[in-house]
Design a protein around this motif. Structure first.
Motif, PDB file in Angstrom:
ATOM      1  N   PHE A 185       0.832  -1.207   0.000  1.00 47.96           N
ATOM      2  CA  PHE A 185       0.000   0.000   0.000  1.00 47.96           C
ATOM      3  C   PHE A 185       0.866   1.256   0.000  1.00 47.96           C
ATOM      4  O   PHE A 185       0.524   2.250  -0.641  1.00 47.96           O
ATOM      5  N   LYS A 186       1.997   1.209   0.682  1.00 48.46           N
ATOM      6  CA  LYS A 186       2.909   2.345   0.652  1.00 48.46           C
ATOM      7  C   LYS A 186       3.444   2.563  -0.762  1.00 48.46           C
ATOM      8  O   LYS A 186       3.628   3.704  -1.201  1.00 48.46           O
ATOM      9  N   ASN A 187       3.673   1.460  -1.487  1.00 49.51           N
ATOM     10  CA  ASN A 187       4.104   1.570  -2.875  1.00 49.51           C
ATOM     11  C   ASN A 187       3.027   2.222  -3.734  1.00 49.51           C
ATOM     12  O   ASN A 187       3.317   3.093  -4.570  1.00 49.51           O
ATOM     13  N   LEU A 188       1.767   1.817  -3.524  1.00 53.43           N
ATOM     14  CA  LEU A 188       0.657   2.435  -4.248  1.00 53.43           C
ATOM     15  C   LEU A 188       0.539   3.917  -3.919  1.00 53.43           C
ATOM     16  O   LEU A 188       0.233   4.739  -4.794  1.00 53.43           O
ATOM     17  N   THR A 189       0.768   4.249  -2.661  1.00 57.08           N
ATOM     18  CA  THR A 189       0.706   5.653  -2.246  1.00 57.08           C
ATOM     19  C   THR A 189       1.721   6.489  -3.017  1.00 57.08           C
ATOM     20  O   THR A 189       1.421   7.609  -3.459  1.00 57.08           O
ATOM     21  N   ASP A 190       2.903   5.931  -3.214  1.00 59.59           N
ATOM     22  CA  ASP A 190       3.929   6.634  -3.977  1.00 59.59           C
ATOM     23  C   ASP A 190       3.563   6.742  -5.452  1.00 59.59           C
ATOM     24  O   ASP A 190       3.747   7.794  -6.082  1.00 59.59           O
ATOM     25  N   ILE A 191       3.039   5.663  -6.026  1.00 65.50           N
ATOM     26  CA  ILE A 191       2.720   5.652  -7.460  1.00 65.50           C
ATOM     27  C   ILE A 191       1.609   6.650  -7.798  1.00 65.50           C
ATOM     28  O   ILE A 191       1.711   7.405  -8.768  1.00 65.50           O
ATOM     29  N   PHE A 192       0.561   6.650  -6.973  1.00 62.47           N
ATOM     30  CA  PHE A 192      -0.629   7.441  -7.300  1.00 62.47           C
ATOM     31  C   PHE A 192      -0.743   8.732  -6.506  1.00 62.47           C
ATOM     32  O   PHE A 192      -1.716   9.468  -6.671  1.00 62.47           O
ATOM     33  N   ASP A 193       0.200   8.990  -5.619  1.00 61.65           N
ATOM     34  CA  ASP A 193       0.164  10.180  -4.775  1.00 61.65           C
ATOM     35  C   ASP A 193      -1.125  10.202  -3.937  1.00 61.65           C
ATOM     36  O   ASP A 193      -1.844  11.209  -3.878  1.00 61.65           O
ATOM     37  N   ILE A 194      -1.404   9.063  -3.292  1.00 56.70           N
ATOM     38  CA  ILE A 194      -2.611   8.945  -2.473  1.00 56.70           C
ATOM     39  C   ILE A 194      -2.490   9.841  -1.250  1.00 56.70           C
ATOM     40  O   ILE A 194      -1.523   9.746  -0.491  1.00 56.70           O
ATOM     41  N   LYS A 195      -3.470  10.690  -1.051  1.00 58.87           N
ATOM     42  CA  LYS A 195      -3.467  11.612   0.083  1.00 58.87           C
ATOM     43  C   LYS A 195      -4.294  11.083   1.260  1.00 58.87           C
ATOM     44  O   LYS A 195      -4.003  11.395   2.419  1.00 58.87           O
ATOM     45  N   ALA A 196      -5.321  10.311   0.976  1.00 58.61           N
ATOM     46  CA  ALA A 196      -6.198   9.792   2.034  1.00 58.61           C
ATOM     47  C   ALA A 196      -7.151   8.778   1.419  1.00 58.61           C
ATOM     48  O   ALA A 196      -7.174   8.580   0.197  1.00 58.61           O
ATOM     49  N   LEU A 197      -7.944   8.140   2.254  1.00 63.17           N
ATOM     50  CA  LEU A 197      -9.062   7.311   1.824  1.00 63.17           C
ATOM     51  C   LEU A 197     -10.346   8.090   2.066  1.00 63.17           C
ATOM     52  O   LEU A 197     -10.442   8.881   3.009  1.00 63.17           O
ATOM     53  N   ALA A 198     -11.345   7.849   1.229  1.00 64.63           N
ATOM     54  CA  ALA A 198     -12.621   8.547   1.388  1.00 64.63           C
ATOM     55  C   ALA A 198     -13.329   8.095   2.659  1.00 64.63           C
ATOM     56  O   ALA A 198     -13.159   6.965   3.124  1.00 64.63           O
ATOM     57  N   THR A 199     -14.128   8.985   3.206  1.00 64.34           N
ATOM     58  CA  THR A 199     -14.973   8.662   4.368  1.00 64.34           C
ATOM     59  C   THR A 199     -16.427   8.654   3.895  1.00 64.34           C
ATOM     60  O   THR A 199     -17.208   9.542   4.214  1.00 64.34           O
ATOM     61  N   GLU A 200     -16.757   7.628   3.141  1.00 64.34           N
ATOM     62  CA  GLU A 200     -18.047   7.574   2.459  1.00 64.34           C
ATOM     63  C   GLU A 200     -19.231   7.491   3.417  1.00 64.34           C
ATOM     64  O   GLU A 200     -20.294   8.029   3.148  1.00 64.34           O
ATOM     65  N   GLU A 201     -19.072   6.805   4.540  1.00 63.51           N
ATOM     66  CA  GLU A 201     -20.167   6.632   5.485  1.00 63.51           C
ATOM     67  C   GLU A 201     -20.115   7.645   6.625  1.00 63.51           C
ATOM     68  O   GLU A 201     -20.952   7.613   7.519  1.00 63.51           O
ATOM     69  N   GLY A 202     -19.122   8.537   6.596  1.00 53.98           N
ATOM     70  CA  GLY A 202     -19.037   9.576   7.613  1.00 53.98           C
ATOM     71  C   GLY A 202     -18.759   9.059   9.005  1.00 53.98           C
ATOM     72  O   GLY A 202     -19.209   9.651  10.002  1.00 53.98           O
TER      73      GLY A 202
END
Length: 247
Positions: free
Chosen positions: A93-110
């Protein structure tokens, strides 16, 4: 993981496949199973020992002992904040964060923290939704987006049988934004999209995945979990990933 790029998601097939390590898969399996058993303990204490003694792949053999729909609304399948952070810290997941510049996960259900949620799909049961693009849920009023962010999705195969219980996609469908659909309110009270095109006339692709594989895909890609044609319960883990808007 050579095809894991925004270029592939935006201008190529619309999805890309990668794999986590065996140790990472076991970490996620243990997180899901602990939450699964705790829910069963709270809701069905007289039956939980039966579920404890079989793997989640055989959940369907016992699911008639409980009210499956009442047991597993989405909010009960959201991974807790500590476990979510543990998954985000895994190397894949850290690798994916680097590839896609992931800033956060959505909070769809609040719920107050970044959300990952798992699904259970039994063999021969209608535990799946219709074909859709994830953007349609948001267009129908599901969730709110932080300013300056856009979405991509990750689907992780935790317990699957390759070719018999994975994910179906319509390659390159993210290049169109005029697919016909409408929203219908289901038993949860949430409007969910219903695909109005003839899927039999489209070239749907069954992405071959085995446990530990994951699929990252565009918010506009048409997809659906396939009907489980195997003899094992499918378990998957999903999250909406927030990345910066195009500049």
């Amino acid at each position: 993981m050579e095809n894991l790029s925004l270029e592939t998601l935006e201008n190529g097939a619309g999805f890309a496949v990668g794999s986590m390590s065996a140790n990472e898969l076991e970490t996620i399996r243990s997180i899901i199973r602990e939450q699964y058993l705790h829910r069963l303990l709270v809701q069905s204490p007289k039956q939980v020992h039966k579920f404890f003694n079989v793997p989640m792949t055989q959940y369907h053999q016992l699911s008639d002992l409980i009210d499956h729909r009442a047991m597993w609304p989405k909010t009960t399948r959201i991974v807790g904040p500590a476990s979510m952070e543990r998954i985000k810290s895994l190397p894949f997941f850290k690798n994916l964060t680097d590839i896609f510049d992931i800033k956060a996960l959505a909070t769809e259900e609040g719920c107050g923290w970044q959300e990952m949620y798992w699904r259970i799909v039994r063999p021969g049961q209608s535990d799946i939704g219709d074909y859709h693009a994830d953007r349609w849920f948001w267009d129908l009023g599901h969730g709110t987006m932080p300013k300056g962010m856009r979405r991509i999705k990750i689907w992780m195969a935790i317990e699957v049988v390759e070719g018999e219980s994975g994910l179906l996609v319509l390659p390159e469908s993210q290049k169109r934004t005029d697919w016909a659909y409408h929203g219908e309110v289901d038993h949860t009270g949430i409007a969910k999209p219903k695909f109005d095109e003839d899927i039999s006339q489209l070239n749907v692709y069954n992405v071959p995945t085995k446990p530990g594989d994951f699929i990252v895909f565009h918010d506009d890609l048409i997809h659906r979990g396939m009907a489980n044609e195997s003899t094992e319960t499918r378990v998957s883990l999903e999250a909406t990933l927030l990345i910066p808007e195009k500049t």
